[in-house]
Scaffold this active site. Structure first.
Site: not given
Ligand code: CMC
Length: 423
Positions: A263, A302, A358
Site C-alpha cells: 500500500h 494496482h 508511488d
Molecule cells: N510486479 C510484478 N508482478 C506484479 C506486480 C508487480 N508490482 N503487481 C502485480 N503483479 C502480478 C502478480 O504477480 C500477478 O501475477 P499472476 O497473475 O501471474 O499471479 C498479477 O500481476 C496480478 O497481481 P495481483 O497481486 O493479483 O494484484 P492485486 O490487485 O492483488 O495487487 C498490488 C495489487 C498493488 C498489491 C500489487 O500490484 C503490488 O504488490 N504492487 C507492488 C506494490 C505497490 O506498488 N503498491 C502500491 C499500490 S498504489 C498506492 C496505494 O494506493 O496504496
C-alpha cells in the site's frame, strides 16, 4: 433488456430478481433467498463496501475525481486545504468558507507539549517515523476524550479540524526526533504546506523561507494523495470506525494499513529498489528477476487501475519542476528505463501493470531532502482528510458494525485431551 439479474436456488427452485443499481446488486436480497449461504470473496475482489459520494475511480479509464472534480484540475488549480474542504464538505468553499476553514486548521496545529517531552522521548533513536506516526495518532485520542461522542456532528467536525491540523506537526516531530534535532513549533503565518516544511527543516534562522516551487510541488502531491476511495487504509478506518471507536484510534488503524509495502509503504520500497538496481545497465536483469518471481516491481500494479494511474502522470510532471530546483535525482534514469522496459514487456502488458502513484513520488521526496523513512508519512498526512471524510460519511449513513462471515474449513468437534495423552 431489464437492468436486473435473476438468481435461482437449484435446491428449492426458488428465484429472486435483483435490480442492478449504481453498478451493483444488493447482497441483502440474496441473503433473503439464501439464508446461511455466504458470498466467498477473499480480499473483497468483487464486493462494493459502501455507497459513497466521495471519490470516483474508473480503473480501466484511468480516471480519478474527488466529489466530481477531475484530479488533473484540482492538482493544477486548487490547494491541499481547499481539496480537504471539498472532501469533507462535498462542495468547493467560497472565499469566506475557505478563509474560516484555513483559520480553523491554523488554530489547531499545536500539539500538547507532552508529545514532545514524554511521548516521543520514549521511542528508540532509530524508530521508524511511520511507526511513531501510527502510535502518535492513536495517542491523540487520549488528549481529546470528547472525540468518543462520534454521533455528534459538531464534535466530529472538531476532531476533523484537529486531526488535519495536527498530523503534519506530529509527522515533522517524528522526523526531528529521529534526526536528533529540536522540535520546531508551527509557524501559523505560513501556508499549510510551507508550515510543514518549516517544522521539518528550520534550524537557527529567525524564519524559515520555503522554496515556493518545492512548497507548491508538495502541495500538489498532498492533493494527489488526499483520497482514493475504498482502499486498504480507508477500509481499516471504516472498520474500526464502524465499532464507534473514536476517529484518532480509527485513523491510527488506517495509517497502520497504509504503512504496508503493498500500500503506501511502496514509495519507500521503490527508492530501495532503485538504489539496489544501482545503474540503468542492471534494469533488464532486474526485470527478468521480477518475471521469474523473485520479488515485485515496486510502484507498479494496482487492484483497480488497469491503466496508467492518473496520479502517476501528474507526479512525473511535478518531478520535472522539482528537479529544476534541486537538481536531477540520479535514480530518475533508472526509473525511466524501468518504466520503459516494463511497459513494452509482455509480462507487464498482459497483466495490465502500470506505474502507480508511488513509482515517482519517492524520487521527488528524496530530491527535496526527505529521508526514505518519511515517504509513507508524507502519504499519510494528506490521506487523513480522505479517511475522515469516509468515516463521517459512514456514520452519517448510520452504518452497522462491520462483521463479515467466514467459510469454516477447520476441524470438526473433538474432545480435549490431557497433555500426557497427546502424541
Ligand atoms: N510486479 C510484478 N508482478 C506484479 C506486480 C508487480 N508490482 N503487481 C502485480 N503483479 C502480478 C502478480 O504477480 C500477478 O501475477 P499472476 O497473475 O501471474 O499471479 C498479477 O500481476 C496480478 O497481481 P495481483 O497481486 O493479483 O494484484 P492485486 O490487485 O492483488 O495487487 C498490488 C495489487 C498493488 C498489491 C500489487 O500490484 C503490488 O504488490 N504492487 C507492488 C506494490 C505497490 O506498488 N503498491 C502500491 C499500490 S498504489 C498506492 C496505494 O494506493 O496504496
Amino acid at each position: 433488456m431489464t437492468d436486473s439479474i435473476t438468481v435461482t436456488d437449484n435446491r428449492t427452485g426458488e428465484a429472486v430478481e435483483i435490480p442492478i443499481v449504481d453498478g451493483g446488486i444488493s447482497a441483502g436480497e440474496l441473503r433473503k433467498l439464501l439464508p446461511g449461504v455466504w458470498f466467498y470473496d477473499p480480499a473483497f475482489m468483487t464486493t462494493a463496501l459502501a455507497s459513497s459520494s466521495v471519490t470516483y475511480l474508473d480503473g480501466d479509464g484511468g480516471i480519478l475525481r474527488y466529489r466530481g472534480y477531475p484530479i488533473e484540475q484540482l492538482a493544477e488549480r486548487s490547494s491541499y486545504l481547499e481539496v480537504a474542504y471539498l472532501l469533507v464538505h462535498g462542495e468547493l468553499p467560497n472565499a469566506e468558507q475557505l478563509r474560516t476553514w484555513t483559520e480553523d486548521i491554523r488554530m489547531h496545529t499545536y500539539l500538547h507539549d507532552n508529545f514532545r517531552k514524554r511521548f516521543l522521548d520514549g521511542f528508540h533513536y532509530d524508530a521508524h517515523p511511520m511507526g511513531m506516526l501510527v502510535s502518535g495518532i492513536a495517542a491523540l485520542s487520549t488528549f481529546y476524550p470528547e472525540a468518543k461522542d462520534v454521533v455528534d456532528p459538531q464534535v466530529r467536525h472538531r476532531q476533523i479540524i484537529r486531526m488535519i491540523a495536527k498530523v503534519p506537526t506530529l509527522a515533522a516531530a517524528c522526523h526531528r526526533y529521529s534526526a536528533g534535532m529540536p522540535f520546531v513549533y508551527p509557524d501559523n503565518g505560513l501556508s499549510f504546506t510551507e508550515n510543514f516544511l518549516s517544522m521539518m527543516w528550520k534550524v537557527a534562522e529567525p524564519r524559515y523561507e520555503p522554496d515556493p516551487v518545492l512548497a507548491h510541488a508538495l502541495d500538489v502531491l498532498f492533493i494527489l494523495h488526499a483520497d482514493h476511495e475504498q482502499n486498504c487504509g480507508t477500509l481499516a478506518m471504516r472498520t474500526v470506525g464502524s465499532a464507534h471507536a473514536d476517529p484518532y484510534i480509527a485513523a491510527s488503524a488506517a495509517a497502520a494499513a497504509l504503512s504496508g509495502p503493498r500500500h503506501g509503504g511502496a514509495n519507500e520500497q521503490v527508492l530501495r529498489m532503485l538504489s539496489q538496481i544501482g545503474h540503468v545497465d542492471n534494469v533488464d536483469a532486474f526485470i527478468s528477476d521480477v518475471k521469474a518471481g523473485k520479488g515485485k516491481l515496486m510502484g507498479f500494479g494496482h487492484r483497480v487501475y488497469k491503466n496508467y494511474d492518473p496520479r502517476a502522470k501528474i507526479v512525473k510532471q511535478t518531478a520535472d519542476a522539482v528537479f529544476e530546483v534541486t537538481g536531477r535525482n540520479p535514480l530518475l534514469d533508472i526509473a525511466l528505463k524501468l518504466e520503459e522496459a516494463a511497459l513494452s514487456d509482455e509480462y507487464f502488458v498482459s497483466r495490465k501493470l502500470y506505474p502507480n502513484v508511488d513509482f515517482y513520488s519517492g524520487l521527488i521526496y528524496q530530491a527535496m531532502g526527505f529521508p526514505t523513512g518519511m515517504f509513507t508519512v508524507l502519504f499519510a498526512i494528506p490521506r487523513v482528510a480522505g479517511w475522515l471524510t469516509h468515516w463521517q460519511e459512514m456514520i452519517d449513513q448510520d452504518s452497522k458494525i462491520y462483521r463479515p462471515r467466514q467459510l469454516y474449513v477447520g476441524a470438526d468437534r473433538r474432545d480435549y485431551l490431557p497433555l500426557e495423552q497427546r502424541k
